[in-house]
Structure formats: C-alpha cells, structure tokens
Design a protein around this motif. Structure first.
Motif, PDB file in Angstrom:
ATOM      1  N   ALA A   1       0.518  -8.238  16.948  1.00 21.67           N
ATOM      2  CA  ALA A   1      -0.175  -7.215  16.166  1.00 21.67           C
ATOM      3  C   ALA A   1      -1.333  -6.624  16.971  1.00 21.67           C
ATOM      4  O   ALA A   1      -1.529  -5.416  17.018  1.00 21.67           O
ATOM      5  N   ARG A   2      -2.114  -7.459  17.602  1.00 22.68           N
ATOM      6  CA  ARG A   2      -3.188  -7.016  18.499  1.00 22.68           C
ATOM      7  C   ARG A   2      -2.894  -7.642  19.846  1.00 22.68           C
ATOM      8  O   ARG A   2      -3.345  -8.728  20.161  1.00 22.68           O
ATOM      9  N   HIS A   3      -2.120  -6.932  20.657  1.00 22.41           N
ATOM     10  CA  HIS A   3      -1.555  -7.502  21.869  1.00 22.41           C
ATOM     11  C   HIS A   3      -2.492  -7.383  23.079  1.00 22.41           C
ATOM     12  O   HIS A   3      -2.799  -8.375  23.732  1.00 22.41           O
ATOM     13  N   ALA A   4      -2.933  -6.167  23.385  1.00 24.21           N
ATOM     14  CA  ALA A   4      -3.739  -5.955  24.591  1.00 24.21           C
ATOM     15  C   ALA A   4      -4.649  -4.755  24.384  1.00 24.21           C
ATOM     16  O   ALA A   4      -4.496  -3.998  23.426  1.00 24.21           O
ATOM     17  N   ARG A   5      -5.581  -4.592  25.315  1.00 25.07           N
ATOM     18  CA  ARG A   5      -6.422  -3.402  25.281  1.00 25.07           C
ATOM     19  C   ARG A   5      -6.754  -2.980  26.698  1.00 25.07           C
ATOM     20  O   ARG A   5      -6.789  -3.797  27.622  1.00 25.07           O
ATOM     21  N   LEU A   6      -6.975  -1.665  26.838  1.00 19.35           N
ATOM     22  CA  LEU A   6      -7.432  -1.077  28.094  1.00 19.35           C
ATOM     23  C   LEU A   6      -8.873  -0.654  27.879  1.00 19.35           C
ATOM     24  O   LEU A   6      -9.171   0.057  26.914  1.00 19.35           O
ATOM     25  N   VAL A   7      -9.751  -1.082  28.772  1.00 20.74           N
ATOM     26  CA  VAL A   7     -11.178  -0.824  28.618  1.00 20.74           C
ATOM     27  C   VAL A   7     -11.710  -0.152  29.882  1.00 20.74           C
ATOM     28  O   VAL A   7     -11.477  -0.655  30.978  1.00 20.74           O
ATOM     29  N   PRO A   8     -12.427   0.982  29.725  1.00 20.54           N
ATOM     30  CA  PRO A   8     -13.063   1.573  30.898  1.00 20.54           C
ATOM     31  C   PRO A   8     -14.348   0.809  31.222  1.00 20.54           C
ATOM     32  O   PRO A   8     -15.185   0.601  30.353  1.00 20.54           O
ATOM     33  N   ARG A   9     -14.465   0.365  32.473  1.00 22.78           N
ATOM     34  CA  ARG A   9     -15.638  -0.422  32.870  1.00 22.78           C
ATOM     35  C   ARG A   9     -15.861  -0.256  34.363  1.00 22.78           C
ATOM     36  O   ARG A   9     -14.909  -0.348  35.146  1.00 22.78           O
ATOM     37  N   GLU A  10     -17.094  -0.025  34.741  1.00 21.22           N
ATOM     38  CA  GLU A  10     -17.479   0.055  36.147  1.00 21.22           C
ATOM     39  C   GLU A  10     -16.636   1.072  36.913  1.00 21.22           C
ATOM     40  O   GLU A  10     -16.208   0.825  38.038  1.00 21.22           O
ATOM     41  N   GLY A  11     -16.356   2.197  36.286  1.00 22.97           N
ATOM     42  CA  GLY A  11     -15.616   3.268  36.956  1.00 22.97           C
ATOM     43  C   GLY A  11     -14.132   3.011  37.102  1.00 22.97           C
ATOM     44  O   GLY A  11     -13.468   3.658  37.910  1.00 22.97           O
ATOM     45  N   GLN A  12     -13.587   2.082  36.354  1.00 22.69           N
ATOM     46  CA  GLN A  12     -12.170   1.749  36.473  1.00 22.69           C
ATOM     47  C   GLN A  12     -11.664   1.257  35.120  1.00 22.69           C
ATOM     48  O   GLN A  12     -12.436   0.836  34.264  1.00 22.69           O
ATOM     49  N   TRP A  13     -10.351   1.307  34.911  1.00 18.58           N
ATOM     50  CA  TRP A  13      -9.744   0.786  33.681  1.00 18.58           C
ATOM     51  C   TRP A  13      -9.327  -0.653  33.909  1.00 18.58           C
ATOM     52  O   TRP A  13      -8.739  -0.986  34.937  1.00 18.58           O
ATOM     53  N   PHE A  14      -9.613  -1.494  32.912  1.00 17.32           N
ATOM     54  CA  PHE A  14      -9.239  -2.906  32.953  1.00 17.32           C
ATOM     55  C   PHE A  14      -8.314  -3.198  31.780  1.00 17.32           C
ATOM     56  O   PHE A  14      -8.519  -2.700  30.677  1.00 17.32           O
ATOM     57  N   VAL A  15      -7.284  -4.020  32.014  1.00 13.10           N
ATOM     58  CA  VAL A  15      -6.395  -4.456  30.938  1.00 13.10           C
ATOM     59  C   VAL A  15      -6.766  -5.890  30.583  1.00 13.10           C
ATOM     60  O   VAL A  15      -7.070  -6.701  31.463  1.00 13.10           O
TER      61      VAL A  15
ATOM     62  N   GLY B   1      -4.779 -12.530  23.520  1.00 12.01           N
ATOM     63  CA  GLY B   1      -4.229 -13.781  22.995  1.00 12.01           C
ATOM     64  C   GLY B   1      -2.832 -13.624  22.439  1.00 12.01           C
ATOM     65  O   GLY B   1      -2.453 -14.312  21.494  1.00 12.01           O
ATOM     66  N   SER B   2      -2.047 -12.738  23.019  1.00  9.10           N
ATOM     67  CA  SER B   2      -0.687 -12.494  22.522  1.00  9.10           C
ATOM     68  C   SER B   2       0.208 -13.693  22.787  1.00  9.10           C
ATOM     69  O   SER B   2      -0.051 -14.502  23.671  1.00  9.10           O
ATOM     70  N   THR B   3       1.282 -13.767  22.022  1.00 10.17           N
ATOM     71  CA  THR B   3       2.226 -14.873  22.165  1.00 10.17           C
ATOM     72  C   THR B   3       3.031 -14.755  23.445  1.00 10.17           C
ATOM     73  O   THR B   3       3.218 -15.733  24.163  1.00 10.17           O
ATOM     74  N   ASN B   4       3.528 -13.565  23.762  1.00  7.08           N
ATOM     75  CA  ASN B   4       4.425 -13.380  24.896  1.00  7.08           C
ATOM     76  C   ASN B   4       3.737 -12.882  26.160  1.00  7.08           C
ATOM     77  O   ASN B   4       4.385 -12.719  27.181  1.00  7.08           O
ATOM     78  N   GLY B   5       2.463 -12.610  26.111  1.00  9.48           N
ATOM     79  CA  GLY B   5       1.721 -12.244  27.308  1.00  9.48           C
ATOM     80  C   GLY B   5       1.801 -10.769  27.654  1.00  9.48           C
ATOM     81  O   GLY B   5       2.662 -10.025  27.184  1.00  9.48           O
ATOM     82  N   THR B   6       0.871 -10.363  28.510  1.00  8.02           N
ATOM     83  CA  THR B   6       0.804  -9.012  29.051  1.00  8.02           C
ATOM     84  C   THR B   6       0.930  -9.149  30.560  1.00  8.02           C
ATOM     85  O   THR B   6       0.316 -10.043  31.149  1.00  8.02           O
ATOM     86  N   TYR B   7       1.710  -8.268  31.175  1.00  6.11           N
ATOM     87  CA  TYR B   7       1.947  -8.361  32.612  1.00  6.11           C
ATOM     88  C   TYR B   7       1.512  -7.083  33.305  1.00  6.11           C
ATOM     89  O   TYR B   7       1.801  -5.987  32.839  1.00  6.11           O
ATOM     90  N   LEU B   8       0.817  -7.228  34.429  1.00  7.08           N
ATOM     91  CA  LEU B   8       0.456  -6.112  35.290  1.00  7.08           C
ATOM     92  C   LEU B   8       1.340  -6.257  36.504  1.00  7.08           C
ATOM     93  O   LEU B   8       1.210  -7.210  37.277  1.00  7.08           O
ATOM     94  N   ASP B   9       2.256  -5.314  36.670  1.00  8.08           N
ATOM     95  CA  ASP B   9       3.346  -5.405  37.642  1.00  8.08           C
ATOM     96  C   ASP B   9       4.135  -6.653  37.298  1.00  8.08           C
ATOM     97  O   ASP B   9       4.744  -6.702  36.247  1.00  8.08           O
ATOM     98  N   ARG B  10       4.116  -7.701  38.110  1.00  3.00           N
ATOM     99  CA  ARG B  10       4.856  -8.923  37.774  1.00  3.00           C
ATOM    100  C   ARG B  10       3.948 -10.105  37.498  1.00  3.00           C
ATOM    101  O   ARG B  10       4.414 -11.217  37.267  1.00  3.00           O
ATOM    102  N   ALA B  11       2.637  -9.867  37.530  1.00  3.75           N
ATOM    103  CA  ALA B  11       1.671 -10.948  37.336  1.00  3.75           C
ATOM    104  C   ALA B  11       1.175 -10.967  35.892  1.00  3.75           C
ATOM    105  O   ALA B  11       0.847  -9.928  35.327  1.00  3.75           O
ATOM    106  N   LYS B  12       1.105 -12.170  35.312  1.00  3.36           N
ATOM    107  CA  LYS B  12       0.609 -12.316  33.945  1.00  3.36           C
ATOM    108  C   LYS B  12      -0.898 -12.097  33.934  1.00  3.36           C
ATOM    109  O   LYS B  12      -1.616 -12.631  34.771  1.00  3.36           O
ATOM    110  N   VAL B  13      -1.366 -11.317  32.964  1.00  2.00           N
ATOM    111  CA  VAL B  13      -2.789 -11.028  32.821  1.00  2.00           C
ATOM    112  C   VAL B  13      -3.444 -12.194  32.092  1.00  2.00           C
ATOM    113  O   VAL B  13      -3.052 -12.532  30.974  1.00  2.00           O
TER     114      VAL B  13
END
Length: 162
Positions: free
Chosen positions: A109-123, A127-139
């Motif tokens: 329901a609340r899986h991930a968020r993108l936050v602008p910080r220090e001139g860049q976006w962070f994912v 606390g999702s069940t199945n995880g969030t992946y950036l390319d092939r690495a788990k966040v």
C-alpha cells in the motif's frame, strides 16, 4: 458428561477454524482487488508545502548539468505514464493517497517514495514486503537515483528522465 464437553469443544474448534478461514480469504480478496474497485490508476502529483507541515526541497539536479524533470513508467500496467517532478516527494504504492497509484499484486500500500534532497532524487523503500530495486540492487536505505536507471516495484518499472 465428559463426552458432551468433548463434543462441544470439537464444534467450538470447528467454528473458530471456519472464522479464521473466512477472515484469511477476506484479507486476500481485499488485497487483490483493492485497485480494481477504485477504477483509478494514477493520482495527480501533489504539491507539498508549509500547509502540510512538510519541508520542501529544491528540484533535484543530477551531475553533468542534467536534472530529472519527469518520472516515467516504463513497464507494468501504467507503462507510458509520466509525472512531472517538482519540489514535492513522490509516493508510490497501492494506497489511494499515493502520488503514483499502482495496481501491482507485488506492491505494498505504501511501497516506496522518491525524495528530492541535496540536488538529487533519492529512492527509499517504506518497509514493503517484496522490496524496491534500483537496477538489480535491493534498496535498503535512501539511495540516489541516476537518470535512466530503472526502479523496479513488482512488475512495474520507473525511470527518471531529463
């Protein structure tokens, strides 16, 4: 008398077992069909400011002078959807109040968020069940997102674009 007590206990146990089964089926059914009932796939991006009590950040910038201006869904049910990025964070999940509502069975329901910080976006994974992946690495914590690198949530893929 003991036979009566045992028989009543058996029926009581059977009733409790059926209550448990119906409860589990109801929860699974609600999770699977939560997005289908609403008929809504994408919520409009929200602006977050002082009225909500959250601090705003400057728009994200990426090295080499290129800034991310759009979040593009590249795979999944919402493929082709674009959200213009601004100063507000982007929440992603199945919840109706998410900025990007995805109807993916593997999304929380609340899986991930993108936050602008220090001139860049962070994912960040929320606390999702199945995880969030950036390319092939788990966040596992706040992770900077380069342009064009896929963010995968279940069957849905997203990218930041200039």
């Amino acid at each position: 008398m003991p036979e009566l007590v045992i028989t009543v206990a058996r029926f009581g146990f059977l009733v409790l077992l059926w209550i448990f089964v119906f409860t589990v089926v109801g929860v699974i059914r609600r999770d699977l069909f939560a997005g289908a009932r609403s008929g809504r796939l994408v919520a409009a991006p929200r602006t977050v400011g002082a009225s909500t009590g959250q601090a705003t950040a400057k728009p994200a910038k990426v090295k080499r002078g290129r800034a991310a201006h759009q979040l593009v869904v590249t795979a999944g049910q919402l493929a082709g959807t674009r959200i213009t990025l601004g100063e507000a964070q982007i929440t992603i999940g199945r919840a109706e109040d998410s900025t990007l509502v995805i109807t993916d069975d593997y999304a929380s329901a609340r899986h991930a968020r993108l936050v602008p910080r220090e001139g860049q976006w962070f994912v960040e994974d929320l606390g999702s069940t199945n995880g969030t992946y950036l390319d092939r690495a788990k966040v596992t914590g706040p992770t900077p997102v380069p342009l064009g690198v896929p963010i995968r949530i279940g069957r849905t893929s997203l990218e930041l674009r200039p």
